[in-house]
Design an enzyme around this catalytic site. Sequence first.
Site, PDB file in Angstrom:
ATOM      1  N   LEU A 107      46.241 -21.035  46.393  1.00 39.15           N
ATOM      2  CA  LEU A 107      45.737 -21.638  45.155  1.00 39.15           C
ATOM      3  C   LEU A 107      45.199 -23.034  45.422  1.00 39.15           C
ATOM      4  CD1 LEU A 107      45.333 -21.710  42.080  1.00 39.15           C
ATOM      5  CD2 LEU A 107      47.672 -22.582  41.919  1.00 39.15           C
ATOM      6  N   HIS A 108      45.911 -23.801  46.219  1.00 36.97           N
ATOM      7  CA  HIS A 108      45.476 -25.156  46.563  1.00 36.97           C
ATOM      8  C   HIS A 108      44.071 -25.127  47.175  1.00 36.97           C
ATOM      9  CE1 HIS A 108      45.294 -29.163  48.153  1.00 36.97           C
ATOM     10  NE2 HIS A 108      45.390 -28.737  49.403  1.00 36.97           N
ATOM     11  N   ARG A 109      43.859 -24.195  48.105  1.00 39.85           N
ATOM     12  CA  ARG A 109      42.530 -24.090  48.728  1.00 39.85           C
ATOM     13  C   ARG A 109      41.476 -23.691  47.696  1.00 39.85           C
ATOM     14  NH1 ARG A 109      44.830 -20.626  52.781  1.00 39.85           N
ATOM     15  NH2 ARG A 109      46.293 -21.999  53.812  1.00 39.85           N
ATOM     16  N   SER A 155      44.690 -30.805  43.000  1.00 43.62           N
ATOM     17  CA  SER A 155      44.304 -29.519  43.596  1.00 43.62           C
ATOM     18  C   SER A 155      45.491 -28.585  43.815  1.00 43.62           C
ATOM     19  CB  SER A 155      43.540 -29.738  44.902  1.00 43.62           C
ATOM     20  OG  SER A 155      44.338 -30.441  45.813  1.00 43.62           O
TER      21      SER A 155
END
Length: 187
Positions: A28-30, A175
């Site tokens: 998810l962060h990416r 993010s």
Amino acid sequence: MDHYFDLKLLPDPEFAATQLMSALMSKLHRGLHDLRRDDVGVSFPEIESARHHLGSHLRLHGNREALAHLLTLNWLTGMRDHVQVGEVTAVPAQVRYRLVSRVQVDSNPERLRRRLIKRHGITEEEARERIPDSAGKRTKLPFVSLRSNGSGNAFPLFIRHGDILEVAQPGTFNSYGLSSTATIPWF
């Protein structure tokens, strides 16, 4: 934040839910980083029953366009067999709100000593006197284990669900989908 969708981890005999949630948050962060949006937030609806971990349910909050765009990216590659993805749905009419934020804990006395030595030019012995092994802070907050894209070092991302509020608070999300000011709908 008028829409949301759920990601539910499927039971897996080979991987613990905590491992899968860490992998999901990393992906998810990416995805959020690639989108370059600051209007998508996360929550963990099972947090109360899970106690010291985040549970197996991740909810993403935002407007319909942001969430639909996120779903078109390939950020879930490698996780599709482990996750049930819900539909983008309107938030219910009667909700309350909650701040979901990152908490940074200086829990490693050795790292604090190295930093002290580097910044102040003192000896290792002096640093050990100033920062004993018992100086590491402890927390019982749930976390996901992530790896820094920059340094490659592993770190825990501690997550706090704040008090339930009656009124939404504006702000932006990082993010990881976390914020120090903005609330998400809680239901």
